[in-house]
Design an enzyme around this catalytic site. Structure first.
Site, PDB file in Angstrom:
ATOM      1  N   ILE A 639       1.060  -0.364   0.088  1.00  0.00           N
ATOM      2  CA  ILE A 639       0.178   0.394   0.440  1.00  0.00           C
ATOM      3  C   ILE A 639       0.755   1.100   0.153  1.00  0.00           C
ATOM      4  O   ILE A 639       0.856   2.095   0.609  1.00  0.00           O
ATOM      5  CB  ILE A 639      -0.905   0.182   1.990  1.00  0.00           C
ATOM      6  CG1 ILE A 639       0.127   0.141   2.754  1.00  0.00           C
ATOM      7  CG2 ILE A 639      -2.113  -1.352   1.339  1.00  0.00           C
ATOM      8  CD1 ILE A 639      -0.744  -0.804   3.868  1.00  0.00           C
ATOM      9  N   CYS A 706       6.017 -13.630   3.102  1.00  0.00           N
ATOM     10  CA  CYS A 706       7.164 -14.155   4.234  1.00  0.00           C
ATOM     11  C   CYS A 706       6.305 -15.506   4.013  1.00  0.00           C
ATOM     12  O   CYS A 706       6.982 -16.435   5.471  1.00  0.00           O
ATOM     13  CB  CYS A 706       6.903 -13.686   5.876  1.00  0.00           C
ATOM     14  SG  CYS A 706       5.580 -13.259   6.317  1.00  0.00           S
TER      15      CYS A 706
END
EC number: 2.1.1.37
Length: 908
Positions: A639, A706
């Site tokens: 974002i 991740c």
């Protein structure tokens, strides 16, 4: 034989008698034909989901007068084989096997073999409607009438299947047969989500059941011995005859009440039965001493050994489960037999990738093959007397030879040669790793060692020490006796190969425990607490701190060993219990907290340099008149946190190229930054030609997903599979964006990922980027825990993290008016909705209108440092906005890292 429906109840008794006499010969002929048919036919007819045990057929040993039971007057004398149950079903009881030649000898349980439910007498219809087989004859009927009664009962059972299908057609509620109870399943083992209280309740119940069963067996043994001694005046070990077994409750020859036994004899027999009761006698294999493969969630198939419950110090395993002692670490687990395989299945269970990556797995394979080769009589060359490095190489060669032997089928003896000897089948024989493994097993260590341990000047040890819980207990005892310094032993495992100091407590730490600490120190479960013990990064049972702002755990083993015996039980009774990191005292037995532990912990992660790299190139600050706007390449942009921070710092942005695939993230970036971001799609589609066309760039930033790197994910694929491979896309584009030779313009880069990743993955990332990471936890500058690794060449990345006056360090500062924070800081907010809940009791973090409440989206944005309503675009839901925030960076942390860039680029 005429058939009758449910409404044929007005036929007179005389007509029924005539009908039965007329069809008696037909029934006898049919019975002869049915006895010639296979009994499997009866199993295929009727309701498949319910197994019913039919009334027993009288043998020659039972009385001939049939016992008849009425629904209104059930008595002990009149009770027959089919006593009425409350739900209308027939009671399941075992019956004696019919003798050869009897009418029911060819059928299982006296059930008909064919024609089930085709023709039924009227009296059978009424009997079945009442849920029990009832006839009009009394218990004084003749033997001939008894035979007729038996045939009538059999016919009544024939139509049970067809009647059962009609019954309940209008709904279970209007049926005599009630809805069956739901089946409750039980998962064997100790799943991580089972609370300690529930686990203790299960263990106590199993123990009570085992003791009750042992007492019953003891009483029955005493009865049998007294009966046998009265008949033959000698002890007989043979089992009593079948007629004396209490399987037929209507037989008068069986005593249903045991004879009184002396109290002393009963106690002695009960104790003897409790000790000598056979274990694992459920007929499913895997007896004591067998070598097996076991499967636990999150782990590969792991080698182990079936042991008795007596060795574990806990209660007996439930039926269908086994106690397994794992090779490698010597810990115990309860595993169901469906998750076990014999060691002979080596080819299918052995996992080469785990063997290459995990030292503990290599050690376990070495130990189990040592035992297997010893049992099979297979000899392998032993390790030679040399220094430790040569010993490690010899062990490696020997292990490779044993694996090849196992993959070949354990020849020449095969699986039979792996069976345990008789002495190891004894459940009360204490068999530990150092007793049934050759001494060379202790020499195994994952080569190459990170740091060679100190060698003795008097003699060279042939093998390394055997490290287990008993070793640590012995060394801690020596520390208590002032015979050894606690700094010279690893307080996590008991090893003497100390390479550094424990960052939190007074004591040493070995290299293996350091690697575990690096992986697990910031790994949290769904309840927000650490997944493993703060001291040893392990533990089967952990104590959770009662301080809402603390998330640490301590295992019972470490507490009882270092603090003192019984300290764990005292901590359990204390509510709330403050752990040894947040308690007022600094010393608890041998567990002494370091006064400077915060700085030591930071340096522990900052200086964990397994590899040494050249320091990054340092660029001198650019004079103010020569500074230019910055050009940024942001990979996995999210974002647009990077652009937001650059604007907050006042740095002019000439171009911001972002690679992002999430539509919601792109929408937020486009709306909040008024179209100043150039989105280029998937990072894998960006080529070197694009970099030359869009560049040159002054800053390259990114943080690959991740999911497949975090050890919190048990199904992670690692750095080289799944989304973990996207790191190499960052490395490729970073290499393409670097300045050419001779170009001395300032060029900076930053890569971010989780702390809770494997040591090998972290080492590989550092090797590619030629840089060691720094660990920064957002809790120092925000109201949430968020520890992350940062690789890069930004100036001053290692400087202390300092908060500003605008940073909201407490959760209360992030809340709307009228809302009260129950915690000062929240756990790491992820994409999962339950990450908002706090503490071991899973409380919501906010209190409003006398009720607990979740964090609102605007409050989560303040926690991350974003402006209010930053993600409030395109009518996104609360969960969608939380997912965007859970994947983003903490704004104060990025501001801390980007602040030195003001010395190099133009500012507003």
């Amino acid at each position: 034989m005429p058939s009758s429906g449910p409404g044929d109840t007005s036929i007179s008794s005389l007509e029924r008698e005539d009908d039965r006499k007329e069809g008696e010969e037909q029934e006898e002929n049919r019975g002869k034909e049915e006895r010639q048919e296979p009994s499997a036919t009866a199993r295929k007819v009727g309701r498949p989901g319910r197994k019913r045990k039919h009334p027993p057929v009288e043998s020659s040993d039972t009385p001939k007068d049939p016992a008849v039971t009425t629904k209104s007057q059930p008595t002990a004398q009149d009770s027959g084989p089919s006593d009425l149950l409350p739900n209308g079903d027939l009671e399941k009881r075992s019956e004696p096997q019919p003798e050869e030649g009897s009418p029911a000898a060819g059928q299982k349980g006296g059930a008909p073999a064919e024609g089930e439910g085709t023709e039924t007498p009227p009296e059978a219809s009424r009997a079945v409607e009442n849920g029990c087989c009832v006839t009009k004859e009394g218990r004084g009927a003749s033997a001939g009438e008894g035979k007729e009664q038996k045939q009538t009962n059999i016919e009544s059972m024939k139509m049970e299947g067809s009647r059962g299908r009609l019954r309940g057609g209008l709904g279970w509620e209007s049926s005599l047969r009630q809805r069956p109870m739901p089946r409750l399943t039980f998962q064997a083992g100790d799943p991580y989500y089972i609370s300690k209280r529930k686990r203790d309740e299960w263990l106590a119940r199993w123990k009570r059941e085992a003791e009750k069963k042992a007492k019953v067996i003891a009483v029955m043994n005493a009865v049998e011995e007294s009966q046998a001694s009265g008949e033959s005046q000698k002890v007989e070990e043979a089992s009593p005859p079948a007629v004396q077994q209490p399987t037929d409750p209507a037989s008068p020859t069986v005593a249903t009440t045991p004879e009184p036994v002396g109290a002393d004899a009963g106690d002695k027999n009960a104790t003897k039965a409790a000790d000598d009761e056979p274990e694992y006698e459920d007929g499913r294999g895997f007896g004591i001493g067998e070598l097996v493969w076991g499967k636990l969630r999150g782990f590969s198939w792991w080698p182990g050994r079936i042991v008795s419950w007596w060795m574990t110090g806990r209660s007996r395993a439930a039926e269908g489960t086994r106690w397994v002692m794992w090779f490698g670490d010597g810990k115990f687990s309860v595993v169901c037999v469906e998750k076990l395989m014999p060691l002979s299945s080596f080819c299918s269970a052995f996992h080469q990738a785990t063997y290459n990556k995990q030292p503990m797995y290599r050690k376990a394979i070495y130990e189990v093959l040592q035992v297997a080769s010893s049992r099979a009589g297979k000899l392998f060359p032993a390790c030679h007397d040399s220094d430790e490095s040569d010993t490690g190489k010899a062990v490696e060669v020997q292990n490779k030879q044993m694996i090849e032997w196992a993959l070949g089928g354990f020849q020449p003896s095969g699986p039979k040669g792996l069976e345990p000897p008789e002495e190891e089948k004894n459940p009360y024989k204490e068999v530990y790793t150092d007793m049934w493994v050759e001494p060379e097993a202790a020499a195994y260590a994952p080569p190459p060692p990170a740091k060679k341990p100190r060698k003795s000047t008097t003699e060279k040890p042939k093998v390394k020490e055997i490290i287990d819980e008993r070793t640590r207990e012995r060394l801690v005892y020596e520390v208590r006796q002032k015979c050894r310094n606690i700094e010279d032993i690893c307080i996590s495992c008991g090893s003497l190969n100390v390479t550094l100091e424990h960052p939190l407590f007074i004591g040493g730490m070995c290299q293996n425990c350091k690697n575990c600490f690096l992986e697990c120190a910031y790994q949290y479960d769904d309840d927000g607490y650490q997944s493993y013990c703060t001291i040893c990064c392990g533990g089967r049972e952990v104590l959770m701190c009662g301080n809402n702002n603390c998330c640490r755990c301590f295992c019972v083993e470490c507490v009882d060993l270092l603090v003192g015996p019984g300290a764990a039980q005292a901590a359990i009774k204390e509510d709330p219990w403050n752990c040894y990191m947040c308690g007022h005292k600094g010393t608890y037995g041998l567990l002494r907290r370091r006064e400077d532990w915060p700085s030591r912990l930071q340096m522990f992660f900052a200086n964990n340099h397994d590899q040494e790299f050249d320091p990054p190139k340092v660029y001198p600050p650019v004079p103010a008149e020569k500074r230019k706007p910055i050009r940024v390449l942001s990979l996995f942009d999210g974002i647009a946190t990077g652009l937001l921070v650059l604007k907050d710092l006042g740095i002019q942005v000439d171009r911001y190229i972002a690679s992002e695939v999430c539509e919601d993230s792109i929408t937020v970036g486009m709306v909040r930054h008024q179209g100043k971001i150039m989105y280029v799609g998937d990072v894998r589609s960006v080529t070197q030609k694009h970099i030359q066309e869009w560049g040159p760039f002054d800053l390259v930033i990114g943080g690959s997903p991740c999911n497949d790197l975090s050890i919190v994910n048990p199904a992670r694929k690692g750095l080289y599979e799944g989304t973990g491979r996207l790191f190499f896309e960052f490395y490729r584009l970073l290499h393409d964006a670097r300045p050419k030779e001779g170009d001395d313009r300032p060029f900076f880069w930053l890569f971010e990922n989780v702390v809770a990743m494997g040591v090998s993955d972290k080492r590989d990332i550092s090797r590619f980027l030629e840089s060691n990471p720094v660990m920064i936890d957002a809790k120092e500058v925000s109201a949430a825990h968020r520890a992350r690794y940062f690789w890069g060449n930004l100036p001053g990345m290692n400087r202390p993290l300092a908060s500003t006056v605008n940073d909201k360090l407490e959760l209360q500062e992030c809340l709307e008016h009228g809302r009260i924070a129950k915690f000062s800081k929240v756990r790491t907010i992820t994409t999962r909705s339950n990450s908002i809940k706090q503490g071991k009791d899973q409380h919501f973090p906010v209190f409003m209108n006398e009720k607990e409440d979740i964090l609102w989206c605007t409050e989560m944005e303040r926690v991350f440092g974003f402006p209010v309503h930053y993600t409030d675009v395109s009518n996104m839901s609360r969960l969608a906005r939380q997912r965007l925030l859970g994947r983003s960076w903490s704004v104060p942390v990025i501001r801390h890292l980007f602040a030195p860039l003001k010395e190099y680029f133009a500012c507003v």
